[in-house]
Design an enzyme around this catalytic site. Sequence first.
Site, PDB file in Angstrom:
ATOM      1  N   LYS A  53      72.615  19.283  54.187  1.00 17.14           N
ATOM      2  CA  LYS A  53      72.508  19.676  55.806  1.00 17.14           C
ATOM      3  C   LYS A  53      71.475  18.895  56.284  1.00 17.14           C
ATOM      4  CE  LYS A  53      74.555  24.081  55.060  1.00 17.14           C
ATOM      5  NZ  LYS A  53      74.672  25.511  54.599  1.00 17.14           N
ATOM      6  N   GLN A  97      70.152  29.981  54.501  1.00 17.87           N
ATOM      7  CA  GLN A  97      71.228  29.785  53.516  1.00 17.87           C
ATOM      8  C   GLN A  97      71.451  31.078  52.540  1.00 17.87           C
ATOM      9  OE1 GLN A  97      72.739  26.925  52.861  1.00 17.87           O
ATOM     10  NE2 GLN A  97      74.127  28.064  51.671  1.00 17.87           N
ATOM     11  N   ASP A 120      75.145  29.359  62.469  1.00 21.94           N
ATOM     12  CA  ASP A 120      75.994  29.867  61.426  1.00 21.94           C
ATOM     13  C   ASP A 120      77.056  30.740  62.089  1.00 21.94           C
ATOM     14  OD1 ASP A 120      76.280  28.783  58.881  1.00 21.94           O
ATOM     15  OD2 ASP A 120      74.627  30.125  58.158  1.00 21.94           O
TER      16      ASP A 120
END
Length: 292
Positions: A53, A97, A120
Site C-alpha cells: 500500500k 490494517q 476503507d
Amino acid sequence: MAKIIDGKAYAEGLRARIGKAVKTLQAEHGLTPGLAVVLVGEDPASKVYVANKAKQTVEVGMNSWEYKLPATTSESELLALVEKLNKDPAVHGILVQLPLPKQIESAKVLNTIDPAKDVDGFHVVNAGRLSTGQDSLVPCTPVGSVMLAKDVLGKLDGLEAVVIGRSNIVGKPVAQLLLQENCTVTIAHSRTRDLPGVVRRADLVIAAVGRPEMVKGDWLKPGACVIDVGINRIERDGKGKLVGDCDFASCEKVAGSITPVPGGVGPMTIACLLHNTVRAACQQKGIPVPQM
Ligand code: NDP
C-alpha cells in the site's frame, strides 16, 4: 472457454489515471493527497499488504505515512493515534490494517476514524450511507469487484447477481453496490439451502467465501460472469499455491468470463484504496473529484 478478466492490467490502468489526477490536483490546487496506514503487530500477510500500500501510494505521487506499532499496543494508545491523524490536515485517508490483536476492539477503532478520512469504508456512517444510496467512501475490494464486472459486461441493469458471503468487508457492500447498479441481488451464506441451485440462476456470481475452490463449473449458468474474491493458500503437489473460492479449471469451461486468482480482484483493492484517498482529499478541500 471463458474470457479471463485481467485485474492486474485494469488496476495498472487505474493507477496511471490516479497518478495523472494527483499531478493535476498538485498543479491546479496545490493539493497532494496523503494516506496514513497503521499496522499493529507482526502478522506476516498484513506486513506485506501494508508495504505494498505504501509503495503504490508513493508511486502515484501521493504522501504516505506508515505507523508500525508493537503487538502489545493498548486500545487507548491506538485510539490516541487515530485521533491525532483525524486532526492532521495533511492526512486525507486513514487505514488501520486488520486483523488487530485481541486486546483491541476493531469496531471501536474503525468507528473512531473520521468518516471523511475512512478510505476503507468500514465506519458505520459510511456503511449506512452506502445502504441508503448516499454518497460515501465504499470498501475497496467490493468497488474493485464491481468495476471489473462492469468492464466486461457493460451495464449490469436487470442482471441476476448472486453474492456468496455476507461479511461487512466484502459480501454486504458488494451486494449494495450491485443493487445500485440495478441488479436483482441474492446474498448466499453458510446457511443457504441448495447453494448450487441458487448460483445457477446468476448472470453474475461474486464469490467471497474463503473456501478454496468451492464453486464448481456445474453450479454455473453457461456464460455467467464469475468474479472470484477469495484468496486461499493451499498445498498442492508439495508446493504452496494461491487459489480462489471458485474451481477455476471447471468454471472457466462454463463461464462467459472469470477472474483468475491471483491477478483478478486482488490487484484492484489497493488501486481502489488510492482512488478513495484522492476522492477523500478532494471532498475535504471542497474540490470537485477528478475523473479517474
Ligand atoms: P468472512 O470469513 O468474513 O466471510 C465469509 C462468508 O462466507 C460468510 O458470510 C460465511 O457465511 C460465508 N460462507 C462460509 N462458508 C460457506 C459455505 N460453505 N457456503 C456458503 N457460504 C459460506 O470472509 P471475507 O468476506 O473477509 O473474505 C472472503 C474471501 O475474500 C476470503 O478468501 C478473503 O481472503 C478474500 N478477500 C480478498 C480480498 C482481496 O482481494 N483483496 C480482500 C478481502 C477478502 P456466514 O456468514 O453464514 O458464516
